[in-house]
Design a protein around this motif. Structure first.
Motif, PDB file in Angstrom:
ATOM      1  N   ASP A   6       0.733  -1.259   0.074  1.00 12.20           N
ATOM      2  CA  ASP A   6      -0.005   0.089   0.078  1.00 12.20           C
ATOM      3  C   ASP A   6       0.980   1.287   0.068  1.00 12.20           C
ATOM      4  O   ASP A   6       1.722   1.267   0.818  1.00 12.20           O
ATOM      5  N   ARG A  16      -5.542  -0.882  -1.543  1.00 10.61           N
ATOM      6  CA  ARG A  16      -6.296  -0.228  -2.712  1.00 10.61           C
ATOM      7  C   ARG A  16      -7.246  -1.091  -3.312  1.00 10.61           C
ATOM      8  O   ARG A  16      -7.190  -2.279  -3.354  1.00 10.61           O
ATOM      9  N   PRO A  17      -8.373  -0.545  -3.856  1.00 12.83           N
ATOM     10  CA  PRO A  17      -9.303  -1.574  -4.373  1.00 12.83           C
ATOM     11  C   PRO A  17      -9.121  -2.322  -5.326  1.00 12.83           C
ATOM     12  O   PRO A  17      -9.282  -3.489  -5.445  1.00 12.83           O
ATOM     13  N   VAL A  18      -8.124  -1.901  -6.312  1.00  8.27           N
ATOM     14  CA  VAL A  18      -7.656  -2.497  -7.685  1.00  8.27           C
ATOM     15  C   VAL A  18      -6.098  -2.215  -7.690  1.00  8.27           C
ATOM     16  O   VAL A  18      -5.703  -1.162  -7.386  1.00  8.27           O
ATOM     17  N   PRO A  63     -11.410  -5.881  -5.772  1.00  4.49           N
ATOM     18  CA  PRO A  63     -12.179  -5.485  -4.489  1.00  4.49           C
ATOM     19  C   PRO A  63     -12.871  -6.719  -3.723  1.00  4.49           C
ATOM     20  O   PRO A  63     -12.935  -6.544  -2.604  1.00  4.49           O
ATOM     21  N   TRP A  64     -12.798  -7.762  -4.580  1.00  2.00           N
ATOM     22  CA  TRP A  64     -13.613  -8.826  -3.721  1.00  2.00           C
ATOM     23  C   TRP A  64     -12.700 -10.108  -3.186  1.00  2.00           C
ATOM     24  O   TRP A  64     -12.780 -11.187  -2.762  1.00  2.00           O
ATOM     25  N   THR A  68      -9.781  -7.170   1.518  1.00  2.00           N
ATOM     26  CA  THR A  68     -10.732  -6.306   1.250  1.00  2.00           C
ATOM     27  C   THR A  68     -12.144  -6.737   1.264  1.00  2.00           C
ATOM     28  O   THR A  68     -13.048  -5.938   1.179  1.00  2.00           O
ATOM     29  N   ASP A  71     -15.115  -4.650   2.760  1.00  2.00           N
ATOM     30  CA  ASP A  71     -15.528  -3.357   2.313  1.00  2.00           C
ATOM     31  C   ASP A  71     -16.296  -3.728   0.961  1.00  2.00           C
ATOM     32  O   ASP A  71     -16.969  -2.893   0.438  1.00  2.00           O
ATOM     33  N   PHE A  72     -16.581  -5.095   0.719  1.00  2.00           N
ATOM     34  CA  PHE A  72     -17.285  -5.511  -0.441  1.00  2.00           C
ATOM     35  C   PHE A  72     -18.587  -5.673  -0.267  1.00  2.00           C
ATOM     36  O   PHE A  72     -19.506  -5.309  -1.299  1.00  2.00           O
ATOM     37  N   ARG A  84     -14.553  -1.787 -11.836  1.00  2.00           N
ATOM     38  CA  ARG A  84     -13.382  -2.267 -11.083  1.00  2.00           C
ATOM     39  C   ARG A  84     -12.299  -3.072 -11.877  1.00  2.00           C
ATOM     40  O   ARG A  84     -11.145  -2.699 -12.045  1.00  2.00           O
TER      41      ARG A  84
END
Length: 293
Positions: A6, A16-18, A63-64, A68, A71-72, A84
């Motif tokens: 990160d 990060r999401p992606v 993201p999945w 994380t 947060d999904f 994404r």
């Protein structure tokens, strides 16, 4: 979007999401590998060394993923799953010529390409995609193939898919009781919203305009996969204009872990048959059942 850390936390996990990471520096085809729900890019670690050294291999964190997933499940806020995944595709310099997508990621990818093609966008050209490898995808060709028993199975036994991932990742070293407890914990982290996003993708597969997607495609299915059953992979390959399906013996929902060398051989042989990517060569894949239209 390159690297594992990160940027805001030195040495910390990448939240990060992606993000994407280049794993090998070959001069051959650019190959991007996409993990499924509640997994991460380590799902490819056994197969990566068995893939050709001349391939330029990239993995994505989506993201999945495991880190994380909490947060999904917060609903259907934008950016959505397609957005994404598009970010990951665009993050590979020069474009990912071959996209290898596992499980739910295969469905998000199909959904993305389908929506853009229906809107008149040449999605393969936009992202630089020349070929697809769809691993353990979920697919049904008709809406009437979904009934209440289907919904009950995927809702009430969803934790079993999570347990299957734990079994494959651990090489069978976890006890059944521990797998069950951990699987239920992962299921709870995915949550109802996460489950619905997965199942909504599945429900939309009969509406995919598969005839529009003329990319060379290899569908890989596990012979003992109880989540995305092999007959669904066969049906998907039959619905695509230029596709074939290989059913890998001795493999469940995670062929890249269960039979890593056979999985890598299937991907490599397929890539070498795609015109313009690399010199064509033919190798018979041992102990694989080929099922085509």
């Amino acid at each position: 979007m390159n690297g594992a850390a990160d940027p805001g936390v030195t040495g910390g996990p990448d939240l990060r999401p992606v993000s994407v990471e280049q794993r090998t520096g070959g001069r051959g085809p650019r190959v991007l590998l996409l993990h499924g729900l509640a997994a991460n890019d380590t799902v490819w670690d056994l197969a990566l060394p068995a893939l050709p050294a001349d391939h330029q291999l990239w993995t994505a964190r989506l993201p999945w993923r495991t880190e994380t997933i909490a947060d999904f499940h917060g609903g259907h806020e934008e950016p959505g799953l397609r957005d994404r995944l598009a970010e990951a595709l665009q993050a590979v310099p020069g474009g990912a010529e071959v996209v290898v997508a596992h499980s739910m990621a295969a469905n998000v990818l199909l959904d993305l390409l389908d929506q853009e093609l229906k809107a008149g966008v040449d999605a393969p050209r936009r992202y630089g995609i020349r070929a697809l490898v769809l691993v353990s995808p979920f697919y049904r060709s008709r809406a009437d193939q979904f009934d209440w028993d289907t919904i009950s199975y995927y809702l009430n036994d969803f934790h079993l898919i999570m347990e299957e991932g734990l079994r494959a990742h651990s090489g069978g070293r976890l006890s059944a009781d521990l797998r069950q407890a951990m699987g239920e914990r992962v299921r709870d982290r995915v949550g109802p919203y996460g489950w619905f996003r997965f199942f909504d993708l599945y429900l939309r597969t009969p509406a995919l305009a598969t005839a529009r997607l003329g990319l060379p495609t290899l569908v890989l299915a596990g012979e003992t996969d109880f989540a995305a059953r092999p007959e669904e992979g066969v049906a998907l390959a039959a619905a695509l204009p230029d596709a074939r399906c290989l059913v890998l013996p001795g493999s469940g929902h995670f062929p890249m872990l269960d039979t890593a060398e056979r999985f890598a051989a299937a991907v490599a042989d397929f890539v070498h048959t795609v015109p313009g990517l690399s010199p064509q060569r033919g190798r018979a894949l041992p102990e694989a059942l080929e099922l085509q239209r």
